[in-house]
Scaffold this motif. Sequence first.
Motif, PDB file in Angstrom:
ATOM      1  N   VAL A  87      37.048  43.114  41.563  1.00 13.26           N
ATOM      2  CA  VAL A  87      37.984  42.580  40.584  1.00 13.26           C
ATOM      3  C   VAL A  87      38.479  41.216  41.040  1.00 13.26           C
ATOM      4  O   VAL A  87      38.925  41.062  42.178  1.00 13.26           O
ATOM      5  N   GLY A  88      38.387  40.251  40.149  1.00  4.32           N
ATOM      6  CA  GLY A  88      38.940  38.925  40.388  1.00  4.32           C
ATOM      7  C   GLY A  88      40.177  38.738  39.534  1.00  4.32           C
ATOM      8  O   GLY A  88      40.745  39.698  39.014  1.00  4.32           O
ATOM      9  N   GLU A  89      40.607  37.493  39.361  1.00  6.21           N
ATOM     10  CA  GLU A  89      41.788  37.224  38.539  1.00  6.21           C
ATOM     11  C   GLU A  89      41.524  37.433  37.060  1.00  6.21           C
ATOM     12  O   GLU A  89      42.403  37.826  36.311  1.00  6.21           O
ATOM     13  N   ARG A  90      40.295  37.139  36.623  1.00  4.90           N
ATOM     14  CA  ARG A  90      39.979  37.211  35.197  1.00  4.90           C
ATOM     15  C   ARG A  90      38.773  38.090  34.876  1.00  4.90           C
ATOM     16  O   ARG A  90      38.531  38.378  33.713  1.00  4.90           O
ATOM     17  N   VAL A 121      37.563  48.994  29.888  1.00  8.28           N
ATOM     18  CA  VAL A 121      38.146  48.121  30.914  1.00  8.28           C
ATOM     19  C   VAL A 121      38.734  46.865  30.276  1.00  8.28           C
ATOM     20  O   VAL A 121      39.862  46.463  30.603  1.00  8.28           O
ATOM     21  N   GLU A 122      38.005  46.243  29.358  1.00  8.11           N
ATOM     22  CA  GLU A 122      38.517  45.022  28.743  1.00  8.11           C
ATOM     23  C   GLU A 122      39.755  45.286  27.896  1.00  8.11           C
ATOM     24  O   GLU A 122      40.710  44.520  27.930  1.00  8.11           O
ATOM     25  N   ARG A 123      39.751  46.392  27.162  1.00  9.66           N
ATOM     26  CA  ARG A 123      40.903  46.717  26.311  1.00  9.66           C
ATOM     27  C   ARG A 123      42.143  47.038  27.134  1.00  9.66           C
ATOM     28  O   ARG A 123      43.238  46.590  26.827  1.00  9.66           O
ATOM     29  N   MET A 124      41.966  47.805  28.211  1.00  9.78           N
ATOM     30  CA  MET A 124      43.119  48.264  28.980  1.00  9.78           C
ATOM     31  C   MET A 124      43.628  47.257  30.005  1.00  9.78           C
ATOM     32  O   MET A 124      44.808  47.289  30.355  1.00  9.78           O
ATOM     33  N   THR A 125      42.759  46.388  30.495  1.00 13.62           N
ATOM     34  CA  THR A 125      43.180  45.478  31.565  1.00 13.62           C
ATOM     35  C   THR A 125      43.245  44.018  31.144  1.00 13.62           C
ATOM     36  O   THR A 125      43.937  43.231  31.791  1.00 13.62           O
ATOM     37  N   GLY A 126      42.516  43.632  30.124  1.00 16.92           N
ATOM     38  CA  GLY A 126      42.444  42.230  29.759  1.00 16.92           C
ATOM     39  C   GLY A 126      41.435  41.455  30.588  1.00 16.92           C
ATOM     40  O   GLY A 126      41.227  40.262  30.373  1.00 16.92           O
ATOM     41  N   LEU A 127      40.796  42.118  31.550  1.00 21.44           N
ATOM     42  CA  LEU A 127      39.757  41.475  32.354  1.00 21.44           C
ATOM     43  C   LEU A 127      38.466  41.381  31.553  1.00 21.44           C
ATOM     44  O   LEU A 127      38.186  42.246  30.723  1.00 21.44           O
ATOM     45  N   SER A 128      37.674  40.381  31.832  1.00 23.60           N
ATOM     46  CA  SER A 128      36.359  40.257  31.233  1.00 23.60           C
ATOM     47  C   SER A 128      35.355  40.928  32.171  1.00 23.60           C
ATOM     48  O   SER A 128      35.291  40.591  33.350  1.00 23.60           O
TER      49      SER A 128
END
Length: 160
Positions: A87-90, A121-128
């Motif tokens: 996991v990174g910042e984005r 993952v994208e929906r719950m965390t906002g990460l791409s």
Amino acid sequence: MADKTSSSTGSNAGATSGTDSSSSALVTSQGRTSIADGVVSKIAGVATREVTGVHAVGGGAARAIGSLRERIPGGRTNQSQGVTVEVGEREAAVDISLVAEYGVSIADLASGVRRNVITSVERMTGLSVTEVNIDVTDVHLPDDDADEEPEPEQRPSRVQ
């Protein structure tokens, strides 16, 4: 991972941080939200188990340890078993090890797992999510369950 951290920090310190912050809900002018690897791996593990055709998640050793953990009173299922993430910042990258049910198209199963993990993952965390790598380690046969359970009953009684 040190390279990712230094490059991410560099992008925040530079003039491009205003542009980058508008492209992510996790890094804004009002602050930064960081998400632990364990959070993303749990989400990915649950999303993987939701897909029809997935018998189990994790390799043989991980599943054996997981079954022991579940037998302990108060023990819980490790939802992140068989899932590793970076996991990174984005962005996030996900690796999943699983056992498929016999008769299921592995290509379709992998596609379904990949789609469900990315969406969750994208929906719950906002990460791409940049990638979801899937390693199918085994195929579960219907006979596998039948072979495991009757063994204690097949032994002759030691007492009369």
